[in-house]
Design an enzyme around this catalytic site. Structure first.
Site, PDB file in Angstrom:
ATOM      1  N   ASP A  37       0.826  -1.207   0.000  1.00 22.17           N
ATOM      2  CA  ASP A  37       0.000   0.000   0.000  1.00 22.17           C
ATOM      3  C   ASP A  37       0.861   1.258   0.000  1.00 22.17           C
ATOM      4  OD1 ASP A  37      -2.389   1.340  -0.107  1.00 22.17           O
ATOM      5  OD2 ASP A  37      -2.789   1.225   2.046  1.00 22.17           O
ATOM      6  N   GLY A  38       0.374   2.272  -0.700  1.00 26.10           N
ATOM      7  CA  GLY A  38       1.041   3.571  -0.680  1.00 26.10           C
ATOM      8  C   GLY A  38       1.579   4.048  -2.026  1.00 26.10           C
ATOM      9  N   ASN A  39       1.307   3.309  -3.082  1.00 24.52           N
ATOM     10  CA  ASN A  39       1.801   3.722  -4.401  1.00 24.52           C
ATOM     11  C   ASN A  39       1.229   5.076  -4.830  1.00 24.52           C
ATOM     12  OD1 ASN A  39       3.012   1.236  -4.499  1.00 24.52           O
ATOM     13  ND2 ASN A  39       1.592   0.353  -5.990  1.00 24.52           N
ATOM     14  N   ARG A  93       0.006   7.541  -2.966  1.00 28.00           N
ATOM     15  CA  ARG A  93       0.535   8.658  -2.165  1.00 28.00           C
ATOM     16  C   ARG A  93       1.978   8.961  -2.538  1.00 28.00           C
ATOM     17  NH1 ARG A  93      -1.117   6.004   3.250  1.00 28.00           N
ATOM     18  NH2 ARG A  93      -1.576   4.314   1.781  1.00 28.00           N
ATOM     19  N   HIS A 153       2.404   3.185  -9.194  1.00 26.40           N
ATOM     20  CA  HIS A 153       2.266   1.731  -9.348  1.00 26.40           C
ATOM     21  C   HIS A 153       3.495   1.157 -10.049  1.00 26.40           C
ATOM     22  CE1 HIS A 153      -1.640   1.862  -7.642  1.00 26.40           C
ATOM     23  NE2 HIS A 153      -2.198   2.522  -8.635  1.00 26.40           N
ATOM     24  N   GLU A 165     -12.237  -5.038  -4.416  1.00 30.02           N
ATOM     25  CA  GLU A 165     -12.777  -3.683  -4.323  1.00 30.02           C
ATOM     26  C   GLU A 165     -12.036  -2.704  -5.248  1.00 30.02           C
ATOM     27  OE1 GLU A 165     -11.894  -5.600  -1.571  1.00 30.02           O
ATOM     28  OE2 GLU A 165     -13.970  -6.172  -1.201  1.00 30.02           O
ATOM     29  N   LEU A 208      10.621 -20.970  -4.129  1.00 25.00           N
ATOM     30  CA  LEU A 208       9.722 -19.968  -3.528  1.00 25.00           C
ATOM     31  C   LEU A 208       8.345 -20.102  -4.150  1.00 25.00           C
ATOM     32  CD1 LEU A 208       9.063 -17.358  -1.886  1.00 25.00           C
ATOM     33  CD2 LEU A 208       9.871 -16.046  -3.858  1.00 25.00           C
TER      34      LEU A 208
HETATM   35  C1  IPE Z   1      -1.479   0.016  -3.486  1.00 30.99           C
HETATM   36  O1  IPE Z   1      -1.250   1.371  -3.541  1.00 30.99           O
HETATM   37  C2  IPE Z   1      -1.550  -0.632  -4.841  1.00 30.99           C
HETATM   38  C3  IPE Z   1      -2.864  -1.150  -5.264  1.00 30.99           C
HETATM   39  C4  IPE Z   1      -3.956  -1.147  -4.558  1.00 30.99           C
HETATM   40  C5  IPE Z   1      -2.945  -1.727  -6.608  1.00 30.99           C
HETATM   41  P1  IPE Z   1      -2.456   2.395  -3.503  1.00 30.99           P
HETATM   42  O2  IPE Z   1      -2.836   2.662  -4.927  1.00 30.99           O
HETATM   43  O3  IPE Z   1      -3.552   1.898  -2.629  1.00 30.99           O
HETATM   44  O4  IPE Z   1      -1.768   3.679  -2.899  1.00 30.99           O
HETATM   45  P2  IPE Z   1      -2.437   4.768  -1.939  1.00 30.99           P
HETATM   46  O5  IPE Z   1      -3.025   4.046  -0.768  1.00 30.99           O
HETATM   47  O6  IPE Z   1      -3.448   5.492  -2.742  1.00 30.99           O
HETATM   48  O7  IPE Z   1      -1.278   5.624  -1.548  1.00 30.99           O
HETATM   49 MG    MG Z   2      -4.115   2.294  -0.707  1.00 30.12          MG
END
Ligand code: IPE
Ligand code: MG
Length: 239
Positions: free
Chosen positions: A2-4, A6, A19, A49, A113
């Site tokens: 999570d966090g791509n 942002r 991403h 989702e 793996l």
């Molecule tokens: C996670 O990063 C990647 C996917 C869900 C594909 P987000 O896209 O949720 O990044 P934020 O949470 O908006 O920063």
């Molecule tokens: Mg996210």
């Protein structure tokens, strides 16, 4: 993972760039697991989702997915990685479904793996499908409802052939499981970091393993019982 989004927003770049940066971290984490002898890794790449995100973002993720499958599978295979996808495959385009099936078939014999990619995955959906499978077995006369128990349901969720996950890692600062492997995580150790997924590095993964190693996993038993089980020599019989 999570966090791509942002990460990209902080750079005033489109989310798709985040991403793409996140895909590099995927390679780093796979390398880390191979290096440390970690036998199974499950990445939450795309949730049930996530289909609800803006069309252009979903499209960018699908393009990234196709590109990664075309570019990375050969190298993963060479390194002994077995690839598997969990989730509702029917929602992907035929181009993606074909690549998933080809990657699974090509790497099926690898054992170094086990890399599970959760794509169009939801933990509740996973459990609902297992319930459906139980119902089908009952309807077909293969299963007595009296035999439905944790083991019977647990055998029908995703990853049933693997040990339960030892450690859950979530980047990006949110303290929740967000419909990941709900059934499978019952006794998994949870570890969270504020670090955004594209910035996750080896030092932090090492830290997560250290924290994991320092935890006492009791599985509902007492600390004394766990200490006793560790102290008993494997050659000794039961007390
Ligand atoms: C996670 O990063 C990647 C996917 C869900 C594909 P987000 O896209 O949720 O990044 P934020 O949470 O908006 O920063
Ligand atoms: Mg996210």
């Amino acid at each position: 993972m999570d966090g791509n989004g942002r990460w990209a927003a902080r750079r005033k770049r489109p989310r798709a760039i985040g991403h793409r940066a996140g895909a590099r971290t995927v390679n780093l984490v796979i390398d880390f697991c191979l290096d440390r002898g970690i036998g199974a890794l499950t990445l939450f790449a795309f949730s049930s989702e996530n289909w609800g995100r803006p069309e252009d973002e979903v499209g960018a993720l699908m393009k990234l997915f196709v590109g990664a499958l075309d570019r990375e599978v050969g190298e993963l295979h060479r390194r002994g990685v077995r690839l598997r996808f969990i989730g509702e495959r029917g929602r992907f385009s035929s181009a993606i479904r074909e690549r998933m099936a080809a990657a699974e078939a090509r790497t099926a014999g690898n054992t170094r793996l086990m890399l599970n990619v959760a794509a169009s995955y939801g933990g509740r959906q996973d459990i609902a499908m297992a319930a459906r499978a139980l119902a089908q077995d009952v309807a077909a006369g293969r299963l007595d409802p009296a035999d439905i128990d944790e083991a019977a349901l647990g055998a029908r969720v995703a990853l049933a052939d693997l040990p339960a996950p030892d450690l859950f890692i979530r980047t990006g600062g949110d303290l929740r499981v967000s419909n990941f492997l709900l059934w499978q995580l019952a006794y998994t150790e949870l570890w969270f970091t504020e670090t955004l997924w594209p910035e996750l590095g080896v030092e932090e993964l090492e830290q997560a393993l250290r924290v994991y190693a320092s935890r006492e996993r009791r599985f509902g038993l007492t600390g004394e019982q766990i200490a006793g089980a560790h102290a008993a020599s494997p050659t000794e019989g039961p007390p």
